[in-house]
Write a protein that holds these residues in place. Structure first.
Motif, PDB file in Angstrom:
ATOM      1  N   GLU A 185       0.858  -1.082   0.018  1.00 42.29           N
ATOM      2  CA  GLU A 185      -0.070   0.088  -0.086  1.00 42.29           C
ATOM      3  C   GLU A 185       0.817   1.140  -0.150  1.00 42.29           C
ATOM      4  O   GLU A 185       0.396   2.283  -0.571  1.00 42.29           O
ATOM      5  N   GLN A 188       2.156   1.834  -3.482  1.00 35.85           N
ATOM      6  CA  GLN A 188       0.915   2.175  -4.521  1.00 35.85           C
ATOM      7  C   GLN A 188       0.527   3.538  -4.065  1.00 35.85           C
ATOM      8  O   GLN A 188      -0.095   4.282  -5.018  1.00 35.85           O
ATOM      9  N   GLU A 198      -2.519   3.342  -9.756  1.00 35.46           N
ATOM     10  CA  GLU A 198      -1.696   2.364  -9.197  1.00 35.46           C
ATOM     11  C   GLU A 198      -1.005   1.687 -10.209  1.00 35.46           C
ATOM     12  O   GLU A 198      -1.153   1.673 -11.365  1.00 35.46           O
TER      13      GLU A 198
END
Length: 790
Positions: A185, A188, A198
């Motif tokens: 995460e 991204q 992303e």
């Protein structure tokens, strides 16, 4: 070879944001295809490609471009502070499938020679640094990428420059580390913030190794626009947590020169260094520069980012070009006052280094300071002369670095004396190495001594000279050992300071992550509350029903709202009904006509009007209606001046109106419309005669200037009056405009000889009084005579 020419002539233009769009322009269009006539306008997107569009108008079927980058740590490939190019792949729109080796007639095995034939030296140099394999030769790697997917080399280079993955990750606190781990995460989040979408992150196990940035095109590859796109359907093999982003500290593969023999590696320094402060007087290191550019001796050194790390190697082309420096505060500049400073808003200054690794500005390695700092004091580093002369010597980030001044190349020489007669020249070239980190010594050096003149024998002279050499060697050996120990201690201290700095940065990063998590939780709660409110609103609309006001067209719930409907069925909301009715009342219109349709003749009923009008507003409606009825009734109708009550007067002798309104009950004189004063006449009850006589007598005294028409009254003096407003002269007796006193002395007329006579004015006042008194009638005249107004 001719087929490669259009690829090498492609140029790029980057806009404000490097990924907003990248436009490619061919120098000359194809003579076999007229894009203006055959291609749609606006241009068609490549994914998905609309039906019926000519394939020359966009790239197809390879319509989804993937710019892939490597992060190779073992063996190390490319700069330690940059990812390297893998390739540029034209995938199908699914981001998974693709075509390869589609044109056997353009399989080239001499990429370097082709680039050299077009004078693409800079391109070859860039590819040799940033587009390298982790095994095998660079030529083989480039041939493989060309023959497989036909990348445009210039486009690959410029597109790679617009995607600085290392810098984006570093700005977000994601830096190579042997201990830290990151989440998918976090990666991204960087992609969404800097790229807009992303992307694909690839790992080998849990070690980050590759990234794929995706683009589509609007129009053709040669003339269209490349825009960032969502990641394709390729599988990501990075775990959700525990991703390692290792630094490039492993071994490097044996480099090869494209088209030639392998060069000797130079070991280019890192792009982040320390700037240590060395005292010119003693050659000893004393502190370093911190992030704002000041000299500090009691804390951690700041890492300085070098814009062109190769420029730190003297004797190279990059060294001649120089480099700029920056810290976490911002770019570094020699200011107009001659001070070395780093911070936001500064314009970076170009520096070089000399053979000693000292920073050079304006061809000088000497810098100055007003004093040597101590404790927590920070001192400015200047280019102009000051009390203390220093050198700024670079070292790799994470370690204090400095050469030991005065040591001879890190070796203690085993001197072999060779006395050449009486000229005292000694040659020494044998050396035994010791542990040191200083630079390599020269191959030999010469010590020259004055000739010996003594009465001793030559053997005694030789023995004394050899002993002096031995003493010198012992002193040099002890000095080198002390310098080495001091340098090792400085390295250990720098290592401890760097470890403390890393711990602080780790703690700060953890706190930032915690704050971000709190922010996400708060945003989630806000979104949940907004969703709940929307659901409640939709539920209320369904339960209560909604009508539309025919004036403002707002939706109004039937339940709990005041709605007004005319006789024809036009519905308006309470707000519109109230505003429209008040506007009609201000125009003395009490009909309560329909507001929704100008052609509608229907009215609102009194019952519905009571729903939105206050008691006072309704009384106004009734009063206007009564006034309209009285006007329509004609003569004989008298109305109470204090309320809407009206009555028909049949007896002409009636003098007062007695109001029957329970809320009023006032008695009013029909003649003067004032409170009843019977049996006293109006003239006596209201003494207006006195006022009328006084007004007439006052007007007899007032004059008007024949020039500016201003009114005035003479208090005393002669009858020649000069207006203070406009300067015009006039006669106060006859009101004529005059110029001098001849009007009273020479001119014939009633004013001759009467410059100071006031009897004429008195007679005018008396005449006005008499005239006004004669105009009064009846009781008014009697009252005036009784009061004897004069």
């Amino acid at each position: 070879m001719q087929l490669l020419l259009p690829v090498l002539l492609l140029t790029t233009t980057a806009f404000a944001h490097p990924l907003e769009q990248v436009t490619f322009n061919a120098l000359a269009p194809s003579p076999h295809f007229d894009a203006a006539q055959a291609c749609p306008n606006p241009p068609a997107p490549s994914c998905p490609l609309p039906d019926g569009v000519n394939s020359c108008c966009t790239n197809t079927p390879g319509a989804y471009f993937v710019q892939t980058q490597f992060w190779d740590t073992n063996p190390v490939v490319g700069p330690v502070d940059s990812w390297t190019v893998h390739g540029l792949w034209p995938d199908h729109c699914d981001g998974v499938t693709f075509d390869v080796n589609c044109d056997q007639s353009r399989m080239y095995h001499n990429i370097t020679e082709i680039l050299q034939s077009f004078n693409q030296t800079e391109m070859i140099q860039y590819m040799s640094e940033m587009w390298l394999p982790n095994r095998g030769s660079a030529d083989s790697f480039w041939e493989h990428e060309w023959n497989k997917v036909r990348p445009a080399f210039t486009f690959v280079r410029n597109e790679f420059k617009s995607l600085p993955t290392y810098n984006w990750l570093a700005d977000a606190g994601i830096i190579p580390s042997t201990t830290a781990t990151y989440t998918l995460e976090q990666l991204q989040a960087v992609a969404r913030d800097r790229f807009g979408f992303e992307t694909i992150w690839q790992c080998q196990g849990n070690q980050l190794q590759e990234v794929w940035w995706g683009f589509t095109t609007i129009g053709s590859v040669m003339t269209g626009t490349f825009v960032p796109s969502e990641r394709g359907g390729a599988r990501m093999d990075c775990p959700a947590t525990g991703i390692r982003y290792l630094p490039k500290t492993g071994t490097r593969p044996s480099p090869t020169t494209p088209g030639g023999p392998a060069p000797t590696p130079t070991g280019a320094p890192s792009g982040r260094v320390f700037l240590n402060v060395v005292l010119a007087s003693s050659g000893s290191a004393k502190g370093c520069l911190i992030s704002n550019g000041k000299w500090f001796t009691s804390g951690s050194c700041a890492g300085y980012t070098v814009s062109n790390p190769l420029a730190l190697e003297t004797g190279t082309e990059a060294a001649d070009e120089g480099f700029t420096l920056s810290t976490t505060k911002g770019p570094c500049q020699v200011t107009g006052q001659g001070a070395f400073a780093c911070g936001g808003g500064l314009n970076p200054t170009t520096f070089t280094v000399d053979d000693s690794g000292d920073l050079v500005y304006a061809k000088k390695a000497a810098f100055y300071a007003p004093s040597i700092p101590s404790g927590t004091k920070q001192v400015d580093v200047l280019t102009g002369r000051a009390a203390v002369e220093v050198r700024l010597r670079w070292g790799p980030a994470g370690r204090m670095f400095g050469r030991v001044k005065g040591s001879i190349g890190g070796k203690i020489l085993n001197r072999r004396a060779d006395v050449n007669g009486r000229n005292g020249v000694v040659d020494t070239d044998a050396a035994s190495p010791i542990a040191s980190t200083s630079t390599a010594p020269p191959a030999s050096f010469r010590l020259t001594f004055p000739p010996f003149f003594s009465s001793k024998s030559q053997d005694d002279k030789d023995l004394a000279f050899v002993r002096s050499l031995q003493d010198s060697e012992n002193q040099l050996h002890l000095s080198a050992e002390a310098a080495s120990a001091a340098y090792i201690e400085s390295l250990l201290a720098a290592e401890r300071a760097e470890q403390a700095r890393l711990e602080v940065e780790t703690l700060e990063l953890a706190m930032e992550l915690e704050e971000e998590e709190k922010g996400r939780e708060e945003r989630r709660k806000v979104e949940e509350e907004e969703g709940r409110r929307m659901v409640e609103e939709l539920t209320e609309r369904e339960e209560n029903g909604v009508v539309v006001c025919e004036v403002c067209f707002d939706e109004v719930y039937k339940k709990g709202s005041v709605l007004v409907q005319c006789g024809e069925g036009h519905v308006v909301c309470q707000t519109c009904a109230l505003e429209g009715t008040l506007a009609a009342l201000s125009n003395l219109d009490a009909r309560l006509a329909c507001l929704a349709d100008a052609d509608c003749t229907a009215r609102y009923s009194d019952d519905s009007t009571h729903l939105f009008l206050s008691h006072k507003e309704w009384e106004r409606v009734e009063k206007l209606r009564m006034e309209k009825d009285i006007e329509a009734a004609g003569e004989g109708v008298r109305m109470c001046p204090h309320c809407p009550y009206a009555v028909v007067i049949e007896d002409e002798a009636m003098t007062d109106l007695e109001c029957r309104n329970p809320e009023c009950l006032k008695s009013t004189c029909l003649a003067c419309k004032r409170a009843s004063h019977a049996p006293v006449p109006c003239a006596i009850a209201h003494p207006s005669a006195m006022h009328q006589l006084e007004e007439a007598m006052s007007n007899a005294l007032i004059r008007e200037c024949p020039g500016c028409k201003k009114k005035f009254v003479k208090r005393d003096g002669c009858n020649r009056i000069t207006c203070v407003n406009c300067g015009v002269t006039s006669c106060y007796l006859c009101r004529a405009k005059i110029t001098g006193y001849d009007h009273f002395n020479k001119d014939p007329g009633p004013c001759n000889g009467k410059c100071f006579d006031s009897k004429i004015v008195d007679r005018e006042v008396e005449g006005a009084r008499t005239a006004r008194l004669g105009s009064l009638k009846g009781d008014d005249r009697k009252r005036a005579e009784i009061l004897k107004i004069k």
